[in-house]
Write a protein that holds these residues in place. Sequence first.
Motif, short mmCIF file in Angstrom:
data_model
loop_
_atom_site.label_atom_id
_atom_site.label_comp_id
_atom_site.label_asym_id
_atom_site.label_seq_id
_atom_site.Cartn_x
_atom_site.Cartn_y
_atom_site.Cartn_z
N GLN A 61 39.63 72.74 -95.92
CA GLN A 61 38.28 72.97 -95.41
C GLN A 61 38.30 73.91 -94.21
O GLN A 61 37.45 74.79 -94.08
N MET A 62 39.30 73.73 -93.36
CA MET A 62 39.43 74.61 -92.20
C MET A 62 39.71 76.03 -92.63
O MET A 62 39.13 76.99 -92.09
N VAL B 279 33.69 71.54 -102.93
CA VAL B 279 34.18 71.52 -101.55
C VAL B 279 35.60 70.95 -101.56
O VAL B 279 35.83 69.87 -102.13
N PRO B 280 36.57 71.64 -100.97
CA PRO B 280 37.94 71.11 -100.93
C PRO B 280 37.98 69.75 -100.27
O PRO B 280 37.23 69.47 -99.33
N GLU B 281 38.89 68.90 -100.73
CA GLU B 281 39.00 67.55 -100.18
C GLU B 281 39.86 67.50 -98.91
O GLU B 281 39.57 66.74 -97.99
N ARG B 282 40.90 68.30 -98.85
CA ARG B 282 41.82 68.26 -97.72
C ARG B 282 41.21 68.93 -96.49
O ARG B 282 40.55 69.97 -96.60
N ARG C 93 27.74 71.14 -96.34
CA ARG C 93 28.32 70.02 -97.10
C ARG C 93 29.67 69.60 -96.51
O ARG C 93 30.27 68.62 -96.98
N PHE C 94 30.15 70.33 -95.51
CA PHE C 94 31.43 70.02 -94.85
C PHE C 94 31.19 69.06 -93.69
O PHE C 94 30.07 68.93 -93.20
N PRO C 95 32.23 68.40 -93.19
CA PRO C 95 32.11 67.65 -91.93
C PRO C 95 31.64 68.56 -90.81
O PRO C 95 31.93 69.76 -90.79
#
Length: 360
Positions: A288-289, A281-284, A313-315
Motif C-alpha cells: 500500500q505504501m 487494493v493491496p493487502e500488505r 479505500r486505503f488506511p
Amino acid sequence: MKLNTFKDRIVGYYNTGNCITLRSKPGRGKTSVVEQAPAIISAALGKRMGYSYISGPTLTPADTVGYLIPSKDAKGNAASFFTRPPWWYTAEGLPLEAYDGGVVFWDEEDKTEIDLKKVVGEMALTGRCGPHKLPNGWVVWMAGNLRSDRSGSTRDLDHLINRRCELKIEDDLESWLDWGLKSGMPALALAFAKSNWHIVTADAPEVQGPWPTPRSFVMCIQHLMQFGDGSGKLPHDNAAQEDARGYIGSAAAAQLMNFIRLEYELPSLEDILADPLGTKVPERADAQMLVAYSLAARVDVGNISAMVAYLDRFPQEFSVLFADAACNRDRNILNTPAMDGWCQRNGTLMVTISKLRAKR
C-alpha cells in the motif's frame, strides 16, 4: 541534529561567522546539504555567495597554502612568495574575493593529516591560512566521521575542537525522504526506505564488505535505474541482485529484490485510473505504501480525482503519505476540488494539507 534542522538554520549558522562541523556515520548526506548552503544564504541575504571544496584525505601542504616560489624583491634581493592554493578558486574559476562571501567546505576533515589539520583549523578560527587571509564574508565549515566508524579518521586535537561548533547528525528518515522527493528518487526507493530504515542505516559489518548506508543505497538505486525495461520499474534478475550486493551487501540486496518484485504484482496506473472503485487494493502495508508513493510521483490536476477515489479505500495513514509527497512535487493539486473533498472526509489529512498550504 536532523539534517533538515541544520538546513533550516543555515543562514543563522553563517551569520555567526564561526566554523560549523558536522559529524555522523558515513554516507548520511552531510556533503549534499552543505553544498546547498551558498544558494540558501544567497536567497536569504541577497548576496552573491561562493563555494569552495577541500578534500581532507587528499590534502597536501601545497594544496593548503600554495607553492613557495623563489623571486626577488623591489631592490633585487632574493625573496619568495606563496602562490594561491587551488581551493582559493571556486568551480566557476573565480577567486574568493569575486564574491560577497561564501563557504570553504573542508570535507572528510577527520581523515586529514595531523599537521594539516592544524593549518586549516587556524583558518577556521581566524581566516588565516599561512600567508593568506580569507576575504570578508567567507567562513570555513567541516564534515567528517568519528574514529569509531572505522573510516580512516586521524586523531582529533582538543585545541581545534575548541575552535568550532560540532553538530552530530542523526539518522533521520524524514530528512532523507524530503531529499529523495526533491531529488527524483523513484517511488520504490522512497517506500523501501520508509519501510526498512533500519536496513538503510545499518552499522558497518564486523567483516569488511559492502553494507547499506543512505549513500550506498542511493548509489544502488541509481545504478539499477540504468538497467530497467523502460516501464519505470527496477530490475530484479540475477545480474541486478549481484549488482545490488556490490553496493549494499547480500542481506540488504535480498530484501531490496523482494521489494522490487512486489512492485510487479501491484495494479497498474491505467487500471487505477480506469476503475478506481473496482481495482483491487493491496493487502500488505508495504505494498500500500509503495502504491501511495508511486501514485504521488504521477499525479496531476487531471487525474487527482481518480487517485483520490482509489486511495480513499486505503488506511488514513497512506492518504497523508500520498498527499505530502504529491503536493510537495506538484503544488497545483493543493486546491483542487478532489483534494478539498478528501480533506472534509479525513481530519488527519486536513491537518497535513493546511501545513502544506502554509508553506506557500
